[in-house]
Each structure stands twice: as C-alpha cells, then as structure tokens.
Design a protein around this motif. Structure first.
Motif, PDB file in Angstrom:
ATOM      1  N   PRO A 154       0.680  -1.161  -0.031  1.00  0.00           N
ATOM      2  CA  PRO A 154      -0.185   0.149  -0.582  1.00  0.00           C
ATOM      3  C   PRO A 154       0.650   1.361   0.563  1.00  0.00           C
ATOM      4  CG  PRO A 154      -0.734  -0.904   1.734  1.00  0.00           C
ATOM      5  CD  PRO A 154       0.933  -2.489   0.740  1.00  0.00           C
ATOM      6  N   THR A 155       0.231   2.430  -0.607  1.00  0.00           N
ATOM      7  CA  THR A 155       1.231   3.411  -0.798  1.00  0.00           C
ATOM      8  C   THR A 155       0.494   4.637   0.165  1.00  0.00           C
ATOM      9  OG1 THR A 155      -0.661   4.521  -2.311  1.00  0.00           O
ATOM     10  CG2 THR A 155       1.191   3.307  -3.292  1.00  0.00           C
ATOM     11  N   GLY A 156      -0.443   4.263   1.076  1.00  0.00           N
ATOM     12  CA  GLY A 156      -0.848   5.706   1.669  1.00  0.00           C
ATOM     13  C   GLY A 156      -1.089   6.798   0.965  1.00  0.00           C
ATOM     14  N   ILE A 157      -0.792   6.736   0.094  1.00  0.00           N
ATOM     15  CA  ILE A 157      -1.197   8.379  -0.492  1.00  0.00           C
ATOM     16  C   ILE A 157      -2.492   8.524  -1.796  1.00  0.00           C
ATOM     17  CG2 ILE A 157      -0.495   9.850  -2.478  1.00  0.00           C
ATOM     18  CD1 ILE A 157       2.398   8.609  -2.383  1.00  0.00           C
ATOM     19  N   VAL A 158      -3.648   9.732  -1.833  1.00  0.00           N
ATOM     20  CA  VAL A 158      -4.598   9.599  -2.452  1.00  0.00           C
ATOM     21  C   VAL A 158      -4.246  10.616  -3.018  1.00  0.00           C
ATOM     22  CG1 VAL A 158      -6.244   8.928  -0.745  1.00  0.00           C
ATOM     23  CG2 VAL A 158      -5.373  11.215  -0.838  1.00  0.00           C
ATOM     24  N   TYR A 159      -5.070  10.375  -4.275  1.00  0.00           N
ATOM     25  CA  TYR A 159      -5.176  12.100  -5.599  1.00  0.00           C
ATOM     26  C   TYR A 159      -6.484  12.479  -6.298  1.00  0.00           C
ATOM     27  CZ  TYR A 159      -0.735   9.941  -7.023  1.00  0.00           C
ATOM     28  OH  TYR A 159       0.484   9.205  -7.093  1.00  0.00           O
TER      29      TYR A 159
ATOM     30  N   ASP B 192       7.192   5.067  -3.318  1.00  0.00           N
ATOM     31  CA  ASP B 192       6.343   5.438  -2.862  1.00  0.00           C
ATOM     32  C   ASP B 192       6.801   5.440  -1.505  1.00  0.00           C
ATOM     33  OD1 ASP B 192       4.664   6.065  -5.287  1.00  0.00           O
ATOM     34  OD2 ASP B 192       3.758   3.926  -5.073  1.00  0.00           O
ATOM     35  N   GLU B 193       6.818   4.287  -0.632  1.00  0.00           N
ATOM     36  CA  GLU B 193       7.425   3.952   0.455  1.00  0.00           C
ATOM     37  C   GLU B 193       8.393   5.685   1.186  1.00  0.00           C
ATOM     38  OE1 GLU B 193      10.091   0.735   0.994  1.00  0.00           O
ATOM     39  OE2 GLU B 193       8.336  -0.770   0.949  1.00  0.00           O
ATOM     40  N   ALA B 194       8.916   5.900   0.488  1.00  0.00           N
ATOM     41  CA  ALA B 194      10.011   6.543   1.085  1.00  0.00           C
ATOM     42  C   ALA B 194       9.322   8.474   0.802  1.00  0.00           C
ATOM     43  CB  ALA B 194      10.664   7.424   0.331  1.00  0.00           C
ATOM     44  N   ILE B 195       7.922   8.704  -0.187  1.00  0.00           N
ATOM     45  CA  ILE B 195       6.686   9.878  -0.400  1.00  0.00           C
ATOM     46  C   ILE B 195       5.753   9.478   0.778  1.00  0.00           C
ATOM     47  CG2 ILE B 195       5.187  10.775  -1.908  1.00  0.00           C
ATOM     48  CD1 ILE B 195       6.358   9.987  -3.954  1.00  0.00           C
ATOM     49  N   GLY B 196       5.382   8.803   1.211  1.00  0.00           N
ATOM     50  CA  GLY B 196       4.686   7.873   2.556  1.00  0.00           C
ATOM     51  C   GLY B 196       4.800   8.717   3.658  1.00  0.00           C
ATOM     52  N   ARG B 197       6.375   8.075   4.082  1.00  0.00           N
ATOM     53  CA  ARG B 197       6.760   8.248   5.098  1.00  0.00           C
ATOM     54  C   ARG B 197       7.326   9.726   5.578  1.00  0.00           C
ATOM     55  NH1 ARG B 197       9.995   3.916   4.071  1.00  0.00           N
ATOM     56  NH2 ARG B 197      11.901   5.761   3.385  1.00  0.00           N
TER      57      ARG B 197
END
Length: 468
Positions: free
Chosen positions: A200-205, A376-381
């Motif tokens: 999972p990315t934890g990101i929404v658009y 995505d892990e880096a962005i999500g954090r």
C-alpha cells in the motif's frame, strides 16, 4: 495459429489482442462493460460512469518513451492516429534549447500525452478492424474452463465461461486488472494460488480537468512535491490538461478537496497550480478522487513452478504500480509485445512458456516495480510525518541532482533516462560523469540548500479553510 481469449477491454487487453491478431492468431476479447469507445472522446471521458470500477480511466497519465517506442515500432498506424487525433508530443531535452550534444537513446526521451480514452479508442478501432478478432462487449467472464491437469496436478485452462456459455480457447490472457476474479477461479479448480505481493502507498490523488483557450500554447508537464503533498499538471490531447493534487491518505484535509473551490484554492498554494489556473482555461468536470493505491505483483509461478497453464496475465493483473511514475502502460505494452513475439517459438499454453514469461518479467519488469515501491515508501513516510525541514540523505542527493539538472543536460539526461525506463536509477545516477558534474555543481554553488517545494502547512490549511 492459436486461439486466444483475452479478459478485459482496457488498454492492456486491447494492445495484447491487437499484437496477437496481427501475428495471425484468433482473438476473442471479453469486456464486462457493454459500452465500447464511441469516438466522441469528451462524451466517453466525462459521461461514461466507469470511475466506480476503473477509477484510473479518468485520471491523468503520460505515455513514457518506453511505451511510445513500442507503439512506434509495433503499431505505427496506432501511433500516427494518436497524433492525428490531437495527442501532443513533448521532447524532454527541448528544455535546454538548441545545441545539446546528441547521445544514444535521445530519440526515446519523448512523452506522448493522450488521455487514456484516446489511446483506448484508437486501439479499439484497430482491433475491431482485424479479421481474426471478435470483440464481446457486455459479456463479462464469470469463470475459467479447465481441461484437466498435468502429471504434477497443475490445472490447465482451456477457455472462459460467460452467461452465454463456455468459450474454448487455447490460451486465456487475463488483463482484467488487479480486482479480476483470477485467484478465485483458480481456487475453484483446486490449484495452488497465485503469489501476490502488495505494498500500500498511503497516497491519494485528486484531479480536475480543464481546457485551454484557443490562443494558449502547449506547455510541458510538471510535478511539484512538498512536505505533505504535491501538485502535478498533465497536458493532454486537444488542449486539455489535468491538474492533480496528492497527499497522504490520513491527512485530515483530504475530504475537503472534493469541493472544486477548495481544490482550486489548495492548488494555488503550489507555484505550478497557480500558474496553470491563471491561464485562459475552463473547468470541464468536478474533482475526481483516486484512493486505495498500491503496488501489486501477481505471479502465476511459485516455488514449485507454474500454478496453472493455458493462462497468462498482462497489465495490472500482473504488475500494478501506483501511477506516480506513469509506468503502468509501458510495462503492459512490454508484456504484450513479449507474449506476441514468443508465440512463434514456444507453445503459449505450455508450462515452459509460463516459466519463460515470468523469468523475463523478473528481469525486465520487476526492477521497475521495486523502484516504484521504494519511491512510494519514501514519499509516504514524508507525507505522513509532514517533515518540514530540508531533505536529508538520499533525498538530499536527489534534490541536488535535480537542481544541477536544471542547468546541465548531461545530468538532466540521466534523470530523463530513468523517467522513461531506459536504465534504472542505480545505473543512471551511479555514472561517474554524472556524479562528477553534480559534485562540481555543488562546489560552484556553496550556498545552495535543498528546500521543500510547495506551501507550509499553515498556508495549506488556510487555503483549504478559505476555499470552503
């Protein structure tokens, strides 16, 4: 000639079916939606209620150089039709003007910018014109037909099942996406399950579409990332552009962005959003959300070998990646081309074919899947923690490279080669010439600091509150 049944009439299914049909195979494509592309792009894009089941269909996207190359070499008529119907090209190296010394691969550092519906329409028209293709829209696949098993007990797929009955096929290609019924159908046959890996990315658009006025020139795409979210602009065909905001799924302000006024107020807190909203542009829709984003790898091969024969997966059914890096269509086209090419030398219904396909995928697709997961892990954090300070570590190195690339076409080319899936980051950024140029740039700019883009949290919340 092999009889193929393709499940799913999206871009991956249409492209796979078209490449197979043009190599002399019989193709039956089954699509659950009864509505096919009509040729009226705006009506299909804005009025076709597909976002409930195919939410990415109305989201912005770019075709990277990798996808463009497949279209130009394998389906040149499709490519020319995309251009004729308004899809613009953006040559990335043009940012440096004239006089950039040419290098191998520069011709592939070009984005093609159609909306998904334009690419889908052109592929649909091309496949429908193939004499060996049958398109069955409004006929969803409800199960697989099995014809026994091999000596090791691996089930063999011999067709698909719909409400109209069983449809035999030598090979079934699943391109129905990550929410297709493949795993359940295999379980019903008593076979081993696919090997599924999910991140999972934890990101929404959130996106809204606009049309530029007649006098407005085309502009390059832009992505601007901040400490807790970002803004992206995607030029598209026929003077349209998609304006997108992305942030963490746990951000308490996210629900407010569904309001168009709030969305635009929030977008203006980013330099790119403010610039594009100041143009002569008219909104064409409300705010379109995209949530539940993940990176998913679904293998039909486990430690014992293939879990099934006569069944192959393409596109999001195999490799589903968060659209942040726009990899999906490129990876799907690579897969479709590989399958079509190998049908002349290997029996596509055999265990050997399945094993060869997955070995190729591990070598060719998996590295880009891993890059997306790590990104995505880096962005999500970062978005979850709302890190207000300057980036550190690898993020600082990449920020320095981006700053240097603004002036240095050699460094810029390295970044572009990664973006267009020519070479992985470790190869492009590990190049000694690139590292030397970045070091020299930092030495010549001792006062440079890596600073986050976009608004402060206070500015963001003020804009969101004022937009309500």
């Amino acid at each position: 000639m092999t009889d193929f049944a393709v499940i799913g009439g999206g871009i991956a299914g249409l492209a796979t079916g078209l490449l197979l049909a043009r190599r002399g195979h019989a193709v039956s494509l089954f699509e659950k939606d009864s509505r096919a592309p009509s040729g009226d792009l705006d009506a299909d894009f804005f009025d076709w209620p597909r976002s409930r089941t195919v939410p990415q269909a109305v989201q912005p996207h770019n075709l990277l150089g990798a996808a463009r190359s497949v279209l130009m070499t394998e389906l040149p008529d499709v490519y020319e039709e995309l251009l004729r119907r308004g899809a613009p090209e953006y040559r990335e190296l043009s940012v440096y003007g004239e006089g950039v010394e040419a290098a191998p691969g520069d011709g592939e550092l070009v984005m093609l910018q159609p909306r998904r519906i334009l690419l889908e329409t052109v592929l649909y028209d091309a496949l429908r014109a193939e004499p060996g293709a049958v398109l069955r829209y409004g006929e969803p696949v409800t199960g697989l037909v099995f014809g026994g098993a091999d000596r090791s007990g691996v089930p063999r797929v011999t067709g698909v099942r719909t409400d109209t009955g069983d449809h035999p096929a030598d090979v079934v290609v699943d391109s129905a996406g990550r929410r297709g019924g493949m795993a359940g159908w295999l379980a019903e046959a008593g076979g081993r399950p696919p090997v599924v890996e999910v991140h999972p990315t934890g990101i929404v658009y959130y996106c809204r579409w606009y049309r530029l006025g007649e006098g407005e020139p085309a502009r390059p795409p832009v992505v601007e990332g901040g400490t807790f979210g970002g803004c992206a602009v995607f030029p598209a065909d026929n003077r349209l552009f998609g304006l997108g905001l992305f942030l963490h799924a746990g951000d308490p302000t996210r629900a407010a962005l569904r309001d168009p006024d709030v969305f635009e107020a929030a977008a203006r807190t980013f330099a790119s959003g403010a610039k594009w909203l100041a143009l002569d542009a008219s909104p064409l829709c409300g705010v379109l959300p995209l949530a539940g984003l993940e990176n998913r790898w679904t293998s039909l091969l486990d430690g014992q070998g293939p879990v099934v024969t006569g069944l192959l997966n393409v596109g999001d059914s195999f490799v589903h990646t968060n659209p942040h890096m726009a990899q999906g269509i490129s990876l799907a086209l690579w897969s479709a081309r590989w399958l079509a090419d190998r049908t002349s030398s290997l029996d596509p219904a055999s265990a050997e074919f399945t094993s060869a396909y997955h070995a190729w995928a591990l070598e060719t697709l998996r590295p880009w899947f891993d890059v997306q997961v790590q990104t995505d892990e880096a962005i999500g954090r970062r978005y979850a923690d709302r890190m207000p300070g300057p980036p550190t570590g690898l993020a600082h190195e990449r920020a320095a490279m981006m700053a240097c690339a603004a002036d240095d076409p050699v460094v810029g080319r390295a970044r572009m080669r990664v973006r267009h899936l020519q070479v992985p980051p470790a190869v492009a950024y590990g190049d000694e010439e690139v590292k030397r140029r970045v070091a020299d740039w930092l030495a010549a700019n001792p006062s440079w600091e890596a600073r986050p883009e976009g608004p402060t949290r206070e500015e963001w919340e003020k804009a969101v509150g004022a937009g309500r």
